[in-house]
Write an enzyme that holds these catalytic residues in place. Structure first.
Site, mmCIF file in Angstrom:
data_model
loop_
_atom_site.group_PDB
_atom_site.id
_atom_site.type_symbol
_atom_site.label_atom_id
_atom_site.label_comp_id
_atom_site.label_asym_id
_atom_site.label_seq_id
_atom_site.Cartn_x
_atom_site.Cartn_y
_atom_site.Cartn_z
ATOM 1 N N THR A 218 27.645 41.328 39.613
ATOM 2 C CA THR A 218 27.876 42.745 39.891
ATOM 3 C C THR A 218 26.542 43.433 40.109
ATOM 4 O OG1 THR A 218 28.624 44.855 38.992
ATOM 5 C CG2 THR A 218 28.070 43.148 37.395
ATOM 6 N N GLN B 93 35.666 44.042 37.268
ATOM 7 C CA GLN B 93 35.920 45.049 38.294
ATOM 8 C C GLN B 93 36.838 44.484 39.377
ATOM 9 O OE1 GLN B 93 31.396 45.327 38.823
ATOM 10 N NE2 GLN B 93 32.051 47.385 39.358
ATOM 11 N N ASN B 94 37.109 43.175 39.312
ATOM 12 C CA ASN B 94 37.836 42.528 40.400
ATOM 13 C C ASN B 94 39.341 42.755 40.283
ATOM 14 O OD1 ASN B 94 35.325 41.633 41.094
ATOM 15 N ND2 ASN B 94 35.577 39.607 40.214
ATOM 16 N N HIS C 162 39.770 47.938 37.047
ATOM 17 C CA HIS C 162 40.238 48.518 38.319
ATOM 18 C C HIS C 162 41.675 48.117 38.656
ATOM 19 C CE1 HIS C 162 35.841 49.129 39.856
ATOM 20 N NE2 HIS C 162 36.185 49.987 38.918
ATOM 21 N N ALA D 130 26.544 32.164 40.676
ATOM 22 C CA ALA D 130 27.379 32.175 39.468
ATOM 23 C C ALA D 130 28.059 30.820 39.279
ATOM 24 C CB ALA D 130 28.423 33.289 39.580
ATOM 25 N N ASP E 142 41.572 40.815 42.111
ATOM 26 C CA ASP E 142 42.197 39.682 42.799
ATOM 27 C C ASP E 142 42.948 38.713 41.890
ATOM 28 O OD1 ASP E 142 40.118 38.185 41.548
ATOM 29 O OD2 ASP E 142 38.786 38.622 43.238
ATOM 30 N N ASN F 48 22.810 36.806 38.711
ATOM 31 C CA ASN F 48 23.023 37.453 39.999
ATOM 32 C C ASN F 48 22.121 36.802 41.042
ATOM 33 O OD1 ASN F 48 24.986 39.592 40.270
ATOM 34 N ND2 ASN F 48 23.808 40.804 38.807
ATOM 35 N N CYS G 226 64.651 53.882 42.977
ATOM 36 C CA CYS G 226 64.860 55.283 43.375
ATOM 37 C C CYS G 226 64.495 55.562 44.822
ATOM 38 C CB CYS G 226 64.072 56.202 42.450
ATOM 39 S SG CYS G 226 62.308 56.291 42.833
HETATM 40 ZN ZN LIG Z 1 61.061 54.672 41.691
#
Ligand SMILES: [Zn+2]
Length: 253
Positions: free
Chosen positions: A198, A106-107, A124, A241, A109, A223, A158
Site C-alpha cells: 500500500t 483496503q482491497n 472498504h 510481496a 476483491d 513495498n 422490494c
Molecule cells: Zn429492497
C-alpha cells in the site's frame, strides 16, 4: 532441500521468531501481483481516466446508479480469473501461527478470504456483496454475475436499486469497522505490525503503524518502492510481496 540463502536481515529474523501476535495491513499492491489492476498510481487502471473514478463515487451512485455498476462490472471484468498469490497465502499462514491476529485490508476483491484469512477487517467492503438502497436487504453476487453486469441490479424483495456493499470514493468508512480497527490494532498494538503493498496515503493506514512504533512493537513494511511509512517503520523491505511475505511468515513463531 538445502537451506536457502536467507534474504531477511538476521536481527529481523530473530525478532520475528519471538512474535506471538500480528496485525497485517494490505493494499492494492498485494492484489496487483495476482493481476488485479490497481485504481491509481503507476500502471493503475484509472491512471489516465478520471471519469472512471467519478463513476465510482457516492454522488454518481445516487444520480446514475447504472453508471456506477458499469464501472463495478469493468473492475470485475479486469480482475476476472485472479487467484490468491504467495503473499495472500503467507498472510493466512501468519494468522495460523500466532495467538492473536488481525488483517486490515483496503482491497475489495476477496482474495485474502479465498486464501484462508479469517479475521479480516475489509475496511472498504467487498464488490461481491450488495445492499438495497430502499429496504436495506443485503445480498451477494457471484463472480460471473458481477462480470456480466452493465446496469444496476434490483432488489428481489422490494424492487429497489441495489448498491455495492463497498465504500465508494468520497464515502465515509463504516463505523463498526473503524471501531474494530481501533480495538484490534490501536488500543493494544500487536507485537508485529506488517504493512504490505500500500502506498499508505490514508491516515487509517498510517496511524496503526505510528502507534505500533511508539509502543516499540516490531514494524515491517514490504513495498516495491519507498512510501511515507518507510522512514518510520523499523524495517523497510523493498521488493515483491509474493517473494518477501512468505519469508517473513516462515520465520514467525
Ligand atoms: Zn429492497
Amino acid at each position: 532441500m538445502a537451506d536457502a540463502k536467507p534474504t531477511l536481515p538476521a536481527p529481523l529474523v530473530e525478532a520475528l521468531r519471538r512474535v506471538r501476535s500480528a496485525g497485517v495491513i494490505t493494499g492494492a499492491g498485494v492484489s496487483a501481483e495476482s493481476g488485479v489492476p490497481t485504481y491509481r498510481g503507476k500502471g493503475g487502471l484509472y491512471e489516465e481516466d478520471e471519469s472512471r473514478i467519478e463513476a465510482l463515487t457516492g454522488t454518481t451512485l445516487r444520480s446514475d446508479p447504472d453508471r456506477t455498476w458499469r464501472a463495478v462490472g469493468d473492475l470485475a471484468r479486469h480482475a476476472a480469473g485472479a487467484v490468491p498469490n504467495a503473499a495472500h497465502f503467507a498472510i493466512a499462514e501468519i494468522e495460523r501461527k500466532v495467538a492473536r491476529f488481525v488483517l486490515l485490508t483496503q482491497n475489495v476483491d476477496g482474495l485474502h478470504q479465498a486464501a484462508g484469512s479469517r479475521n479480516v477487517i475489509d475496511i472498504h467492503g467487498s464488490i461481491t456483496r450488495t445492499r438495497c438502497m430502499a429496504c436495506g436487504a443485503e445480498g451477494e453476487l457471484s463472480r460471473e454475475e458481477l462480470e456480466a453486469i452493465h446496469a444496476a441490479p434490483r432488489c428481489a424483495g422490494c424492487g429497489g436499486t441495489l448498491r455495492p456493499a463497498a465504500v465508494l470514493f468520497g464515502e465515509m468508512l463504516p463505523v463498526e469497522k473503524v471501531a474494530r480497527m481501533q480495538r484490534e490494532l490501536l488500543d493494544d498494538p500487536p507485537e508485529l505490525v506488517l504493512v504490505v503493498g500500500t502506498s499508505a496515503l490514508f491516515p487509517y493506514i498510517v496511524e496503526p503503524v505510528l502507534v505500533a512504533r511508539r509502543a516499540r512493537r516490531l514494524t515491517v513494511e514490504v513495498n516495491p518502492e519507498p512510501t511515507v511509512l518507510s522512514p518510520v517503520v523499523g524495517w523497510f523491505l523493498e521488493g515483491s510481496a509474493a517473494a518477501l511475505v512468505p519469508e517473513i511468515a516462515r520465520e514467525i513463531g
